[in-house]
Design a protein around this motif. Structure first.
Motif, short mmCIF file in Angstrom:
data_model
loop_
_atom_site.label_atom_id
_atom_site.label_comp_id
_atom_site.label_asym_id
_atom_site.label_seq_id
_atom_site.Cartn_x
_atom_site.Cartn_y
_atom_site.Cartn_z
N ASP A 87 -28.10 -11.00 62.32
CA ASP A 87 -29.34 -10.48 61.75
C ASP A 87 -29.54 -8.98 62.04
O ASP A 87 -30.70 -8.40 61.92
N ALA A 88 -28.47 -8.31 62.29
CA ALA A 88 -28.51 -6.80 62.33
C ALA A 88 -28.99 -6.24 61.17
O ALA A 88 -28.82 -6.73 59.98
N ALA A 89 -29.54 -5.06 61.23
CA ALA A 89 -30.12 -4.00 60.20
C ALA A 89 -28.76 -3.63 59.48
O ALA A 89 -27.77 -3.42 59.94
N GLU A 90 -29.15 -3.33 58.06
CA GLU A 90 -28.04 -2.78 57.37
C GLU A 90 -27.66 -1.22 57.75
O GLU A 90 -28.67 -0.41 58.40
N TYR A 91 -26.66 -0.73 57.50
CA TYR A 91 -26.41 0.76 57.58
C TYR A 91 -26.66 1.28 55.99
O TYR A 91 -26.55 0.78 55.15
N THR A 92 -26.92 2.68 56.13
CA THR A 92 -27.05 3.33 54.83
C THR A 92 -25.87 4.29 54.66
O THR A 92 -25.25 5.27 55.56
N ALA A 93 -25.11 4.18 53.60
CA ALA A 93 -24.15 5.04 53.34
C ALA A 93 -24.34 5.95 52.29
O ALA A 93 -24.53 5.66 51.10
N VAL A 94 -24.20 7.25 52.70
CA VAL A 94 -24.61 8.27 51.74
C VAL A 94 -23.16 9.02 51.24
O VAL A 94 -22.41 9.60 52.24
N PRO A 95 -22.90 9.43 49.95
CA PRO A 95 -21.56 10.02 49.83
C PRO A 95 -21.63 11.57 50.07
O PRO A 95 -22.66 12.10 49.93
N ASP A 96 -20.48 11.88 50.33
CA ASP A 96 -19.91 13.31 50.70
C ASP A 96 -19.37 13.66 49.20
O ASP A 96 -18.62 13.41 48.79
N LEU A 97 -20.42 14.62 48.51
CA LEU A 97 -20.23 14.83 47.26
C LEU A 97 -18.72 15.73 47.11
O LEU A 97 -18.20 15.67 45.82
N ASP A 98 -18.47 16.37 47.86
CA ASP A 98 -17.15 17.12 47.66
C ASP A 98 -15.82 16.09 48.04
O ASP A 98 -14.89 16.86 47.71
N SER A 99 -16.18 14.89 48.24
CA SER A 99 -15.18 13.89 48.23
C SER A 99 -14.79 13.21 46.94
O SER A 99 -13.91 12.26 46.75
N PHE A 100 -15.50 13.53 45.93
CA PHE A 100 -15.29 12.79 44.66
C PHE A 100 -14.04 12.94 44.08
O PHE A 100 -13.59 14.20 43.90
N ASP A 101 -13.50 11.94 43.58
CA ASP A 101 -12.18 12.10 42.73
C ASP A 101 -12.34 10.89 41.67
O ASP A 101 -13.05 9.80 41.75
N VAL A 102 -11.69 11.27 40.59
CA VAL A 102 -11.52 10.42 39.37
C VAL A 102 -9.80 9.48 39.86
O VAL A 102 -9.02 10.21 40.18
N LEU A 103 -9.95 8.36 39.87
CA LEU A 103 -8.81 7.48 40.06
C LEU A 103 -7.74 7.88 38.97
O LEU A 103 -7.99 7.24 37.77
N PRO A 104 -6.50 8.15 39.26
CA PRO A 104 -5.92 8.47 37.98
C PRO A 104 -4.95 7.36 37.52
O PRO A 104 -4.50 7.39 36.24
N TRP A 105 -4.98 6.26 38.23
CA TRP A 105 -4.48 4.82 37.48
C TRP A 105 -5.44 4.43 36.57
O TRP A 105 -4.96 3.63 35.80
N ASP A 106 -6.66 4.87 36.65
CA ASP A 106 -7.72 4.18 35.87
C ASP A 106 -8.85 5.19 35.83
O ASP A 106 -9.82 4.98 36.80
N THR A 107 -8.82 6.12 34.79
CA THR A 107 -9.89 7.14 34.77
C THR A 107 -11.22 6.62 34.53
O THR A 107 -12.02 7.67 34.47
N SER A 108 -11.81 5.38 34.02
CA SER A 108 -12.96 5.01 34.20
C SER A 108 -13.38 4.70 35.62
O SER A 108 -14.69 4.38 35.78
N LEU A 109 -12.74 5.12 36.47
CA LEU A 109 -13.15 4.76 37.81
C LEU A 109 -13.23 6.17 38.59
O LEU A 109 -12.46 6.78 38.57
N GLY A 110 -14.26 6.39 39.20
CA GLY A 110 -14.32 7.26 40.46
C GLY A 110 -14.41 6.89 41.84
O GLY A 110 -14.80 5.63 41.91
N ARG A 111 -14.62 7.67 42.98
CA ARG A 111 -14.90 7.25 44.45
C ARG A 111 -15.39 8.50 45.05
O ARG A 111 -15.11 9.57 44.81
#
Length: 461
Positions: A87-111
């Motif tokens: 019954d615990a509250a959810e947490y909020t996950a906010v991205p660090d924008l400088d951590s963005f990368d395109v995944l080289p094994w499938d460039t349709s994916l980022g993280r």
């Protein structure tokens, strides 16, 4: 109304131009979906996948996850979810924008990597940083340390791992080792080439690697600020799992895959920098040496190494490295000049190699514990004692520091007794980590192993 940690992160992400580099990468690579990921207390990567079209909204709003995801939604032996309950509250996950990368094994994916916060609606603590977010905890600890001392912790890790599949096991003469054998690197060229290619695309400056034992490969990248090194170790493990999938084999960071095999360590090499100056060095001294400040930092690390062991060797399997003879693992808490038998090795002027961490660690937790220990050493000018001369194996040692824990149970006790480390991490994180690991140890103690069956089944009468 006061501004919360969550407010500040949202304001940072919503400033003019903050998303420009992300949107340019999305357009150039054709990214369709993005992983919003974080790292649990044990080092597992969790998160959500979201269509890239929502990047503007979620860069500010973030994504929600159940609070117990931070402890892998693990139930204890009584069936209760650790870290808050169902019954615990959810947490909020906010991205660090400088951590963005395109995944080289499938460039349709980022993280993105995300930092975690209490949700806005929780009375009293809404918007504050989540106390059990190890990545967020370490980033805040390091920022405060740098603001107070002017020093920056820089690290590099040496992750060893085991690859298994047809043709991957080494064949070599008895009582010798396949370590450094180019023939075995050649047999596994498809592994290291693909790992290096993907790692380079994701910002890791790959520098060297070798073959170490049957199926065991170590690939290293250039040292950097400790936060980046921790992120990169998590990224590296994801890369290796992806390469294994592509090649139809298995990849594991299990610390001790089998008796008689070399354990998978992850030595942390560290130095302290004030601007462009490494304070562990004495300028002009060429022989192997350590500055006075470096000795104090080392003294703090050795003082807390027994308590730190729960982070450095976080699993039941971790301690098998220390019971298998001749495996180059430390046997006591000490240090030495280019001495591979010690817990800490001064491997070069200005660089100390901490040999306790293994390949299964949560790197944010290990770095947080290392930083806290170094900080106390500097504050209190702790003396590390004289360096070990000769092998540590089979010697009594200095007995200056606590004994090295040799089971997960001993490590739990040592961490629980180190009030300084627990306060440094924060009580909520320390308590959750203790609860998780105590449950893991209890499950192991209650398990009947193959060794017990072989030893006791026909032992009597």
């Amino acid at each position: 109304m006061s501004t919360t940690d969550l407010d500040q992160h949202r304001e940072e992400n919503s400033r003019a131009g903050a998303l420009d580099h992300v949107k340019a990468a999305l357009a150039e690579s054709g990214v369709e979906n993005i992983y919003y990921q974080t790292v649990t207390i044990t080092g597992r990567v969790v998160g959500k996948v979201v269509p890239a079209s929502h990047v503007d909204r979620l860069a500010v709003r973030g994504v929600q996850q159940h609070r117990t995801a931070i402890s892998n939604l693990q139930a204890d032996r009584a069936g209760n979810l650790m870290g808050g309950g169902a019954d615990a509250a959810e947490y909020t996950a906010v991205p660090d924008l400088d951590s963005f990368d395109v995944l080289p094994w499938d460039t349709s994916l980022g993280r993105f990597y995300c930092r975690l916060y209490e949700p806005d609606h929780v009375a009293g603590i809404g918007g504050t940083a989540l106390a059990t977010d190890t990545r967020g905890v370490f980033k805040r600890m390091h920022a405060e340390f740098t603001a107070r001392t002017g020093l920056e912790l820089r690290t590099g890790t040496e992750p060893e791992m085991t690859w298994e599949g047809p043709g991957r096991q080494a064949v070599f003469r008895p009582d010798s080792s396949p370590a450094y054998h180019i023939e075995h690197l050649e047999k596994n060229r498809d592994i290291y080439q693909r790992v290096i290619r993907y790692a380079t695309a994701l910002g890791l400056d790959m520098i060297e690697g070798d073959y170490e034992d049957s199926g065991q490969i170590e690939l290293n990248w250039m040292f950097d600020t400790a936060e980046l090194t921790a992120d990169r170790l998590v990224t590296y493990r994801q890369i290796c799992k992806q390469v294994a999938r592509e090649l139809g084999i298995e990849a594991s960071f299990m610390p001790k895959p089998a008796a008689g095999m070399m354990g998978n360590g992850c030595h942390h090499n560290w130095s302290l920098w004030r601007g462009d100056v490494n304070i562990l060095e004495n300028p002009g001294v060429t022989e192997l040496h350590l500055s006075d400040e470096g000795k104090h930092a080392l003294g703090g690390l050795l003082t807390h190494s027994a308590g730190a062991m729960l982070a450095m060797g976080p699993t039941v399997n971790s301690y098998k490295r220390y019971w298998d003879a001749g495996q180059f693992a430390p046997s006591q808490i000490n240090w030495g000049l280019d001495n591979k038998t010690c817990t800490v090795r001064l491997s070069a002027n200005g660089r100390l190699e901490y040999k306790l961490p293994d390949a299964s660690v949560n790197p944010y937790l290990t770095h947080a514990v290392i930083l806290a220990s170094i900080d106390e050493g500097l504050k209190n000018q702790i003396d590390p004692g004289a360096p070990q001369v000769g092998s540590s194996y089979g010697t009594e040692g200095q007995h200056q520091f606590d004994a090295l824990p040799l089971t997960l149970g001993e490590a739990i006790t040592a961490f629980d007794q180190d009030s300084y480390l627990k306060e440094s991490l924060g009580r909520e994180l320390a308590d959750l980590y203790l609860e998780y690991k105590a449950d893991e140890w209890a499950r192991y103690c209650g398990a009947v192993t193959d060794w017990e069956r072989r030893t006791y089944w026909d032992d009597l009468p």
